[in-house]
Write an enzyme that holds these catalytic residues in place. Structure first.
Site, PDB file in Angstrom:
ATOM      1  N   TYR A  15     -23.327  13.665 -33.519  1.00  0.00           N
ATOM      2  CA  TYR A  15     -24.274  12.561 -33.655  1.00  0.00           C
ATOM      3  C   TYR A  15     -24.674  11.965 -32.302  1.00  0.00           C
ATOM      4  O   TYR A  15     -25.099  10.801 -32.229  1.00  0.00           O
ATOM      5  CB  TYR A  15     -23.675  11.469 -34.561  1.00  0.00           C
ATOM      6  CG  TYR A  15     -23.737  11.816 -36.040  1.00  0.00           C
ATOM      7  CD1 TYR A  15     -24.943  12.159 -36.656  1.00  0.00           C
ATOM      8  CD2 TYR A  15     -22.586  11.792 -36.836  1.00  0.00           C
ATOM      9  CE1 TYR A  15     -25.001  12.465 -38.012  1.00  0.00           C
ATOM     10  CE2 TYR A  15     -22.641  12.095 -38.197  1.00  0.00           C
ATOM     11  CZ  TYR A  15     -23.851  12.435 -38.779  1.00  0.00           C
ATOM     12  OH  TYR A  15     -23.904  12.720 -40.119  1.00  0.00           O
ATOM     13  N   HIS A  44     -25.258  15.933 -45.198  1.00  0.00           N
ATOM     14  CA  HIS A  44     -25.985  16.078 -43.934  1.00  0.00           C
ATOM     15  C   HIS A  44     -26.726  17.412 -43.956  1.00  0.00           C
ATOM     16  O   HIS A  44     -26.219  18.396 -44.493  1.00  0.00           O
ATOM     17  CB  HIS A  44     -25.011  16.083 -42.746  1.00  0.00           C
ATOM     18  CG  HIS A  44     -25.659  16.562 -41.475  1.00  0.00           C
ATOM     19  ND1 HIS A  44     -26.417  15.727 -40.689  1.00  0.00           N
ATOM     20  CD2 HIS A  44     -25.714  17.791 -40.898  1.00  0.00           C
ATOM     21  CE1 HIS A  44     -26.892  16.422 -39.660  1.00  0.00           C
ATOM     22  NE2 HIS A  44     -26.488  17.682 -39.759  1.00  0.00           N
ATOM     23  N   GLU A  63     -25.911  22.633 -34.148  1.00  0.00           N
ATOM     24  CA  GLU A  63     -24.868  22.174 -35.065  1.00  0.00           C
ATOM     25  C   GLU A  63     -24.048  23.345 -35.604  1.00  0.00           C
ATOM     26  O   GLU A  63     -22.829  23.239 -35.746  1.00  0.00           O
ATOM     27  CB  GLU A  63     -25.507  21.368 -36.204  1.00  0.00           C
ATOM     28  CG  GLU A  63     -26.097  20.054 -35.701  1.00  0.00           C
ATOM     29  CD  GLU A  63     -26.951  19.313 -36.726  1.00  0.00           C
ATOM     30  OE1 GLU A  63     -27.093  19.809 -37.867  1.00  0.00           O
ATOM     31  OE2 GLU A  63     -27.487  18.244 -36.376  1.00  0.00           O
TER      32      GLU A  63
HETATM   33  P1  IDP Z   1     -30.407  12.248 -41.442  1.00  0.00           P
HETATM   34  O1  IDP Z   1     -28.934  12.353 -41.780  1.00  0.00           O
HETATM   35  O2  IDP Z   1     -31.252  12.086 -42.671  1.00  0.00           O
HETATM   36  O3  IDP Z   1     -30.895  13.344 -40.516  1.00  0.00           O
HETATM   37  P2  IDP Z   1     -30.388  10.432 -39.140  1.00  0.00           P
HETATM   38  O4  IDP Z   1     -31.444   9.442 -38.798  1.00  0.00           O
HETATM   39  O5  IDP Z   1     -30.195  11.614 -38.241  1.00  0.00           O
HETATM   40  O6  IDP Z   1     -30.610  10.863 -40.650  1.00  0.00           O
HETATM   41  O7  IDP Z   1     -29.023   9.625 -39.182  1.00  0.00           O
HETATM   42  C1  IDP Z   1     -27.784  10.269 -39.256  1.00  0.00           C
HETATM   43  C2  IDP Z   1     -26.898   9.540 -40.231  1.00  0.00           C
HETATM   44  O8  IDP Z   1     -26.612   8.253 -39.711  1.00  0.00           O
HETATM   45  C3  IDP Z   1     -27.527   9.281 -41.589  1.00  0.00           C
HETATM   46  O9  IDP Z   1     -27.393  10.370 -42.484  1.00  0.00           O
HETATM   47  C4  IDP Z   1     -26.749   8.074 -42.061  1.00  0.00           C
HETATM   48  O10 IDP Z   1     -25.489   8.454 -42.617  1.00  0.00           O
HETATM   49  C5  IDP Z   1     -26.504   7.316 -40.773  1.00  0.00           C
HETATM   50  N1  IDP Z   1     -27.513   6.295 -40.541  1.00  0.00           N
HETATM   51  C6  IDP Z   1     -28.780   6.465 -40.079  1.00  0.00           C
HETATM   52  N2  IDP Z   1     -29.431   5.296 -39.987  1.00  0.00           N
HETATM   53  C7  IDP Z   1     -28.542   4.349 -40.377  1.00  0.00           C
HETATM   54  C8  IDP Z   1     -28.609   2.920 -40.495  1.00  0.00           C
HETATM   55  O11 IDP Z   1     -29.627   2.282 -40.220  1.00  0.00           O
HETATM   56  N3  IDP Z   1     -27.467   2.309 -40.953  1.00  0.00           N
HETATM   57  C9  IDP Z   1     -26.320   2.986 -41.270  1.00  0.00           C
HETATM   58  N4  IDP Z   1     -26.226   4.329 -41.168  1.00  0.00           N
HETATM   59  C10 IDP Z   1     -27.317   4.992 -40.734  1.00  0.00           C
END
Ligand code: IDP
Length: 149
Positions: free
Chosen positions: A49, A115, A126
């Protein structure tokens, strides 16, 4: 054929959704070419991440993803990256379309069950983080003649 990295997150494992989630990808026609359970270290979580480092949800996200075992998958198929993402639905489960994995099983963005890589480039990155080269298995699936024209 494209490959993507998909993972059942700790909440999905705890909620007995491993089989359900794998089953959806299998039934769709995506081919499982790598599969294992692991407990992610903080170091691996922070690399996986890395793009979110510095954001307010970064530490809670690392806590969440290291809070219990996950199931890691390498899936192969036509447009595997976007296909898996569509099957998962939007990041926020309350915004995810009904019928998608997150739309069906989730309530909170910080507990969104699965994910999936968001691009071909991140999939390659990844997959290399989570699987050693010998852990991705090349094999022929006879049913492919019935899945692909
Ligand atoms: P994705 O998993 O749909 O690709 P990303 O924006 O890459 O989304 O974010 C990774 C992970 O981080 C998300 O799946 C979620 O678990 C967590 N996440 C993203 N944005 C937030 C937030 O605003 N609050 C809490 N957790 C978040």
């Amino acid at each position: 054929m494209e490959r993507t990295y998909v993972m059942v997150k700790p909440d999905g494992v705890q909620r007995n959704l491993i089989g359900e989630i794998i089953s959806r990808f299998e039934k769709k026609g995506l081919k499982i070419v790598g599969l294992k359970m692991l407990h992610i270290s903080r170091e691996l979580a922070e690399r996986h991440y890395g793009e979110h480092r510095g954001k307010p949800f970064f530490e809670p996200l690392v806590d969440y993803i290291t809070s219990g075992p996950v199931v890691a998958m390498a899936l192969e198929g036509k447009d595997a990256v976007s296909t898996a993402r569509e099957m998962m639905g939007a990041t926020n489960p309350l915004k995810a379309a009904q019928g998608t994995i997150r739309g069906t099983f989730g309530m909170d963005i910080g507990r969104n069950v699965v994910h999936g890589s968001d691009s071909v480039e991140s999939a390659a990155r990844e997959l290399a983080l989570f699987f050693a080269p010998g852990e991705i298995i090349e094999y022929k699936r006879d049913i492919d003649n019935w899945i692909y024209e």
